[in-house]
Enzyme design. Structure first.
Site, PDB file in Angstrom:
ATOM      1  N   THR A  27       0.870  -1.180   0.000  1.00 16.91           N
ATOM      2  CA  THR A  27       0.000   0.000   0.000  1.00 16.91           C
ATOM      3  C   THR A  27       0.904   1.226   0.000  1.00 16.91           C
ATOM      4  O   THR A  27       2.115   1.108   0.157  1.00 16.91           O
ATOM      5  CB  THR A  27      -0.885   0.049   1.266  1.00 16.91           C
ATOM      6  OG1 THR A  27      -0.038   0.259   2.408  1.00 16.91           O
ATOM      7  CG2 THR A  27      -1.673  -1.227   1.457  1.00 16.91           C
ATOM      8  N   VAL A  56       3.338  -1.135   4.445  1.00 20.95           N
ATOM      9  CA  VAL A  56       2.610   0.057   4.876  1.00 20.95           C
ATOM     10  C   VAL A  56       3.635   1.176   5.029  1.00 20.95           C
ATOM     11  O   VAL A  56       4.681   0.979   5.645  1.00 20.95           O
ATOM     12  CB  VAL A  56       1.922  -0.222   6.238  1.00 20.95           C
ATOM     13  CG1 VAL A  56       1.130   0.981   6.680  1.00 20.95           C
ATOM     14  CG2 VAL A  56       1.011  -1.436   6.147  1.00 20.95           C
ATOM     15  N   ILE A  82       7.540  -2.237   6.761  1.00 19.27           N
ATOM     16  CA  ILE A  82       7.432  -0.779   6.746  1.00 19.27           C
ATOM     17  C   ILE A  82       8.105  -0.190   5.515  1.00 19.27           C
ATOM     18  O   ILE A  82       9.283  -0.427   5.248  1.00 19.27           O
ATOM     19  CB  ILE A  82       8.072  -0.167   8.019  1.00 19.27           C
ATOM     20  CG1 ILE A  82       7.423  -0.761   9.282  1.00 19.27           C
ATOM     21  CG2 ILE A  82       7.936   1.360   8.002  1.00 19.27           C
ATOM     22  CD1 ILE A  82       5.945  -0.472   9.446  1.00 19.27           C
ATOM     23  N   LYS A  83       7.318   0.593   4.778  1.00 20.02           N
ATOM     24  CA  LYS A  83       7.869   1.290   3.609  1.00 20.02           C
ATOM     25  C   LYS A  83       8.544   2.573   4.074  1.00 20.02           C
ATOM     26  O   LYS A  83       7.911   3.424   4.716  1.00 20.02           O
ATOM     27  CB  LYS A  83       6.753   1.651   2.636  1.00 20.02           C
ATOM     28  CG  LYS A  83       6.508   0.622   1.549  1.00 20.02           C
ATOM     29  CD  LYS A  83       5.462   1.165   0.599  1.00 20.02           C
ATOM     30  CE  LYS A  83       5.479   0.483  -0.729  1.00 20.02           C
ATOM     31  NZ  LYS A  83       4.446   1.016  -1.621  1.00 20.02           N
ATOM     32  N   VAL A  84       9.813   2.689   3.714  1.00 16.11           N
ATOM     33  CA  VAL A  84      10.625   3.843   4.109  1.00 16.11           C
ATOM     34  C   VAL A  84      11.201   4.453   2.834  1.00 16.11           C
ATOM     35  O   VAL A  84      11.702   3.710   1.981  1.00 16.11           O
ATOM     36  CB  VAL A  84      11.784   3.366   5.029  1.00 16.11           C
ATOM     37  CG1 VAL A  84      12.721   4.504   5.368  1.00 16.11           C
ATOM     38  CG2 VAL A  84      11.242   2.714   6.298  1.00 16.11           C
TER      39      VAL A  84
END
Ligand code: G3P
Length: 234
Positions: A27, A56, A82-84
């Site tokens: 997402t 996310v 976790i999207k960073v």
């Protein structure tokens, strides 16, 4: 190879899951905002139906806030990744999350050089944006092979994720050129199966078939496994 669906829609996830195309979900804030509902509740609904990785993205921009937010998001479920962003702030955040045992998906990679520190630290995924660079008249597909070769040369456990896959050509190129995973938006899968040649050929075959006298094609059309078994036994 992993096939992720790039969406925050429960309906779309359920549909493509039935087709075996949801090993995980990715997402981003834009996809979540499209759902027009409480974003945290939406993420909880997604992880309740997807057992693979669910990416996310953080929305804070200051490193220590990004880390705090990431830790909060990661506490929702074990399969959250976790999207960073692949920025200098992102390097600090990804290093800290790695120490905490939180998986990261480094997003917004437009050039392989951005990925170097993240490959070196061995993050889980690097998302190379293939399609979005089209908006600037550029072709990012050659970088799939380059990034895969960088990961192999640096003997890193990082997995290359082909992202921003906007058309069927990008999809097959990402697979053929060595991406470990691809994230495909439902709109791309729709383009794959709304191929006009497929519809025309299917229509032509069935039109020829329907020109046969009904009695001749009836047995074939109404065939079931039971009928075949009965006939073979007699
Ligand atoms: O995971 C990447 C994706 O969320 C962005 O795709 O098509 O908006 O560039 P796109």
């Amino acid at each position: 190879m992993e096939f992720f669906l790039d969406t925050a829609s429960i309906e779309e996830i359920k549909h493509y899951k039935k087709l075996g195309l949801v090993d995980g979900v990715t997402t981003n804030p834009q996809l979540l905002s499209k759902e027009g509902t409480d974003c945290l509740e939406q993420i909880k609904k997604i992880v309740s139906i997807v057992s693979g990785p669910v990416s996310v993205e953080v929305t804070c921009t200051e490193p220590h806030r990004m880390v705090e937010q990431a830790m909060g998001l990661a506490s929702i479920a074990e399969n959250i990744v976790i999207k960073v962003p692949a920025s200098t702030e992102g390097i600090v955040v990804a290093e800290r999350l790695k120490r905490e045992g939180i998986k990261t998906n480094i997003t917004l990679v437009f050039h392989p050089s951005q990925a170097v520190p993240f490959i070196k630290m061995g993050v889980e995924y690097i998302s190379l944006f293939v399609g979005r660079v089209e908006d600037f008249g550029l072709d990012n597909t050659p970088h799939i092979r380059t990034l895969r070769s960088m990961i192999d040369t640096m003997q890193s456990p990082t997995r290359l994720l082909g992202a921003s896959i906007r058309n069927p050509d990008y999809l097959v190129t990402a697979i053929a050129d060595g991406a470990h995973a691809v994230t495909v938006p439902p709109a791309c899968w729709q383009k794959v199966y709304t191929n006009p040649m497929l519809s025309q050929a299917e229509r032509e075959f069935l039109e020829s078939w329907r020109r046969l006298p009904p009695l001749v094609r009836k047995k074939y059309d109404s065939l079931t496994a039971d009928m075949e078994v009965a006939q073979n036994a007699s």
